[in-house]
Design an enzyme around this catalytic site. Structure first.
Site, PDB file in Angstrom:
ATOM      1  N   ASP A  53      24.616  13.910  40.351  1.00  0.00           N
ATOM      2  CA  ASP A  53      25.316  13.164  39.300  1.00  0.00           C
ATOM      3  C   ASP A  53      25.144  11.663  39.514  1.00  0.00           C
ATOM      4  O   ASP A  53      25.604  10.853  38.706  1.00  0.00           O
ATOM      5  CB  ASP A  53      26.791  13.575  39.198  1.00  0.00           C
ATOM      6  CG  ASP A  53      27.568  13.349  40.476  1.00  0.00           C
ATOM      7  OD1 ASP A  53      26.960  12.949  41.491  1.00  0.00           O
ATOM      8  OD2 ASP A  53      28.798  13.566  40.470  1.00  0.00           O
ATOM      9  N   SER A  54      24.402  11.297  40.583  1.00  0.00           N
ATOM     10  CA  SER A  54      23.961   9.903  40.731  1.00  0.00           C
ATOM     11  C   SER A  54      23.053   9.523  39.566  1.00  0.00           C
ATOM     12  O   SER A  54      22.739   8.337  39.384  1.00  0.00           O
ATOM     13  CB  SER A  54      23.249   9.691  42.069  1.00  0.00           C
ATOM     14  OG  SER A  54      22.241  10.662  42.262  1.00  0.00           O
ATOM     15  N   ASP A  92      24.303  19.126  40.324  1.00  0.00           N
ATOM     16  CA  ASP A  92      25.689  18.704  40.558  1.00  0.00           C
ATOM     17  C   ASP A  92      26.570  19.079  39.377  1.00  0.00           C
ATOM     18  O   ASP A  92      26.198  18.831  38.212  1.00  0.00           O
ATOM     19  CB  ASP A  92      25.750  17.175  40.706  1.00  0.00           C
ATOM     20  CG  ASP A  92      25.812  16.733  42.154  1.00  0.00           C
ATOM     21  OD1 ASP A  92      26.127  17.560  43.034  1.00  0.00           O
ATOM     22  OD2 ASP A  92      25.535  15.542  42.395  1.00  0.00           O
ATOM     23  N   LYS A 122      26.230  22.217  43.054  1.00  0.00           N
ATOM     24  CA  LYS A 122      26.960  21.516  44.123  1.00  0.00           C
ATOM     25  C   LYS A 122      28.219  20.920  43.523  1.00  0.00           C
ATOM     26  O   LYS A 122      28.194  20.442  42.388  1.00  0.00           O
ATOM     27  CB  LYS A 122      26.079  20.422  44.743  1.00  0.00           C
ATOM     28  CG  LYS A 122      26.818  19.534  45.749  1.00  0.00           C
ATOM     29  CD  LYS A 122      25.876  18.675  46.574  1.00  0.00           C
ATOM     30  CE  LYS A 122      25.459  17.379  45.962  1.00  0.00           C
ATOM     31  NZ  LYS A 122      26.537  16.448  45.573  1.00  0.00           N
ATOM     32  N   GLU A 124      32.071  18.657  44.714  1.00  0.00           N
ATOM     33  CA  GLU A 124      32.707  17.824  45.738  1.00  0.00           C
ATOM     34  C   GLU A 124      34.131  18.299  46.021  1.00  0.00           C
ATOM     35  O   GLU A 124      34.901  18.526  45.082  1.00  0.00           O
ATOM     36  CB  GLU A 124      32.756  16.355  45.273  1.00  0.00           C
ATOM     37  CG  GLU A 124      31.380  15.743  45.082  1.00  0.00           C
ATOM     38  CD  GLU A 124      31.428  14.297  44.608  1.00  0.00           C
ATOM     39  OE1 GLU A 124      32.510  13.686  44.554  1.00  0.00           O
ATOM     40  OE2 GLU A 124      30.337  13.769  44.282  1.00  0.00           O
ATOM     41  N   GLU A 191      28.397  13.199  53.360  1.00  0.00           N
ATOM     42  CA  GLU A 191      27.964  11.852  52.971  1.00  0.00           C
ATOM     43  C   GLU A 191      28.759  10.790  53.726  1.00  0.00           C
ATOM     44  O   GLU A 191      29.999  10.817  53.751  1.00  0.00           O
ATOM     45  CB  GLU A 191      28.152  11.677  51.448  1.00  0.00           C
ATOM     46  CG  GLU A 191      27.720  10.302  50.959  1.00  0.00           C
ATOM     47  CD  GLU A 191      27.533  10.197  49.452  1.00  0.00           C
ATOM     48  OE1 GLU A 191      27.622  11.213  48.736  1.00  0.00           O
ATOM     49  OE2 GLU A 191      27.273   9.054  48.996  1.00  0.00           O
TER      50      GLU A 191
HETATM   51  O1  KIV Z   1      24.566  12.670  43.307  1.00  0.00           O
HETATM   52  C1  KIV Z   1      23.896  12.544  44.330  1.00  0.00           C
HETATM   53  O2  KIV Z   1      22.807  11.956  44.342  1.00  0.00           O
HETATM   54  C2  KIV Z   1      24.419  13.109  45.570  1.00  0.00           C
HETATM   55  C3  KIV Z   1      23.716  12.756  46.843  1.00  0.00           C
HETATM   56  C4  KIV Z   1      24.029  11.355  47.220  1.00  0.00           C
HETATM   57  C5  KIV Z   1      24.004  13.707  47.936  1.00  0.00           C
HETATM   58  O3  KIV Z   1      25.386  13.810  45.563  1.00  0.00           O
END
Ligand code: KIV
Length: 273
Positions: A53-54, A92, A122, A124, A191
């Site tokens: 989600d980056s 994510d 994934k 959090e 992280e």
């Molecule tokens: O969203 C992302 O890029 C991440 C990584 C930093 C692990 O969760």
């Protein structure tokens, strides 16, 4: 050309990642959000592609990961899945798509899997979302956990500095890591936490632990592709190693194109019909 060459073209599975941990073979993971980048990343031999989600920061220019939507993550996920021949693709779950309750979480997870064709998801958090994690896994969807600095909670922390430096937070992180493993997660991202704590978690868990800013004594590493290629400017945390300076390469190439267009040098006679 220096690089990593693999003639093992078998699709990477969550089971293979577990075997890699058991054999002590490190796992390589990078983000990608689009087809063209994912083709290069996959072809270079990466084990896991994270559609992080980056994308909210890197692709859309938002200050945090919070604004990205389920539809947008599905769009990025689909683009990457089309490109990835070998790598396991993990998408994510975006902020707001699973924190409410387990049913909302499982509905969002099923949508991402159905529409993007990703291999895994994934999310959090630890204890607070453990019922949701169990519910999604019971629907047959592989889940990777994410602890330590959790960017979706940035408004709670107020800062992106290293997490779990104090004993109480470190002990909660270790408890959460065990809960995620017991819930059936196939892997865990840690992280920005102290290297010693990450090493302890990787040793105590039997599932693979992938670090970002978590030192070398874990089972693998993940970075944001635009950061490690040097496309992003002005973001240089201690954990980031830059493998290229694409910002300079691209700026130079585009600058030469602009001047060739302005001067009339482009296109020449061979570059037309
Ligand atoms: O969203 C992302 O890029 C991440 C990584 C930093 C692990 O969760």
């Amino acid at each position: 050309m220096a690089g990593y060459i693999t003639d093992d073209t078998r699709k990477v599975t969550t089971h293979r990642l577990l075997e890699m941990k058991q054999k002590g073979e490190k796992i390589s993971m990078l983000t990608s959000y689009d087809y063209t980048t994912a083709q290069i990343v996959d072809g270079a031999g990466i084990d896991v592609i994270l559609v992080g989600d980056s994308a909210s920061n890197v692709m859309a220019g938002n200050v945090t990961t919070l604004p990205i939507t389920l539809d947008q993550m599905i769009y990025h996920g689909k683009s990457v899945v089309r490109a990835a021949k070998r790598a396991l693709v993990v998408v994510d779950m975006p902020f707001g798509s699973y924190q409410g309750n387990p049913l909302e979480g499982v509905a969002s997870a099923i949508r991402i899997m159905k529409e993007s064709h990703a291999d895994a998801l994934k999310l959090e958090g630890g204890e607070e979302i453990i019922d949701t994690v169990k519910r999604i896994i019971s629907a047959g969807i592989p889940i990777m956990g994410h602890l330590g600095l959790m960017p979706q909670s940035i408004n709670k922390y107020g800062t992106y500095t290293v997490r779990a430096k104090e004993d109480a937070e470190a002990e909660k992180l270790v408890r959460d890591a065990h809960l995620l493993e017991e819930a059936g997660c196939f892997g865990l991202v840690l992280e920005k936490i102290p290297a010693r704590l990450a090493a302890r978690v990787a040793k105590e868990l039997s599932i693979p632990v992938i670090g970002i800013g978590a030192g070398g004594d874990v089972d693998g590493q993940v970075l944001v592709v635009a950061d490690m290629l040097g496309m992003t400017n002005g973001f240089s945390p201690r954990f980031l190693r830059r493998y290229a300076d694409l910002h300079t390469v691209m700026t130079d190439a585009i600058g030469r194109y602009v001047s060739d267009v302005k001067s009339g040098d482009f296109p020449n006679e061979k570059e037309q019909y």
